[in-house]
Design an enzyme around this catalytic site. Sequence first.
Site, PDB file in Angstrom:
ATOM      1  CG  ASP A 191      -2.021   1.007   1.196  1.00 17.06           C
ATOM      2  OD1 ASP A 191      -2.994   0.871   0.431  1.00 17.06           O
ATOM      3  OD2 ASP A 191      -1.878   1.978   1.957  1.00 17.06           O
ATOM      4  CG  HIS A 245      -5.751  -3.318   0.634  1.00 19.50           C
ATOM      5  ND1 HIS A 245      -5.021  -2.994  -0.492  1.00 19.50           N
ATOM      6  CD2 HIS A 245      -5.338  -2.452   1.602  1.00 19.50           C
ATOM      7  CE1 HIS A 245      -4.221  -1.975  -0.224  1.00 19.50           C
ATOM      8  NE2 HIS A 245      -4.379  -1.639   1.044  1.00 19.50           N
TER       9      HIS A 245
END
Length: 301
Positions: free
Chosen positions: A117, A283
Amino acid sequence: MSEPEKAERFFAPIMQGFEELKVPTSGATIQAWVAGSGPPLLLLHGYPQTHVMWHKIAPALTKRFTVVATDLRGYGKSQKPDGGEAHINFSKRAMAQDQFEVMRELGFDKFSVVAHDRGARVAHRLALDHPEAVEKLVLLDIAPTDTMYGATDKAFATAYYHWFFLIQPYDLPERLINADPAYYLQKTLNAWCKTPGAFPDEVLAEYIAAFSNPEAIHSACEDYRAAAGIDLEHDAADADRRLEQPLLVLWGERGVVGNSFDVVDVWRRRAKNVCGRALPCGHFLAEEVPKMLLEELEAFL
């Protein structure tokens, strides 16, 4: 720069066996957790988390590597400097420089990086700005920043609304998030995670405690503001450059990135040697499918 501070050593309760150090850099004091032996491996976390996101895989990695897990500037226990003009102090270049200097202070001139991320965006810039230092690179669940902004449509803006919310001028997002940071954090984690039970209670409590600091909330907004401005300028200046390091890209097959982009293809425009695939999760690969992620890392690194 002074030596890493060792006066307050202790073993983090979640990251068992890791020694905690304060490492001063030219831009911020970075908190680092170090354990293991072998080639150095730097782990960089994403939003809205801290180094704790690696707790399921970091101990296993120490069997082969000297693992360094840090909190990015502005996050967790690392220093939270002023954003500066045009949010430059939270540019990925500034944040990458921190990590380069941390590894140098710890005695590592060359190292590999695994990053998720926001940390993956820092790692991308680290590999561009310090190609001599980064040997191998693993980026988790991202496409390049300018690619993602450039492809924005209704579906992407809806799923990644935070990219547009957090960049609003101070102090609108800060004030709204500070009204109930624990609620915001948990809603965010639950929206992006597709694996029930991925976050143990003690880990979630750690995230809430770190995220609830008003300075951390402001720093995260500055991180995203930089991404929508100064980072795009830096990326444009490097538009013709491709990473030389071997690059592994992995993403969640149930996440936004994999459903919005041909991830390997977009990274092949930015790097010369790319491989990768989707993993069956959302994610948070390191927490949703840690065993599968470890297998990928062991094979690549």
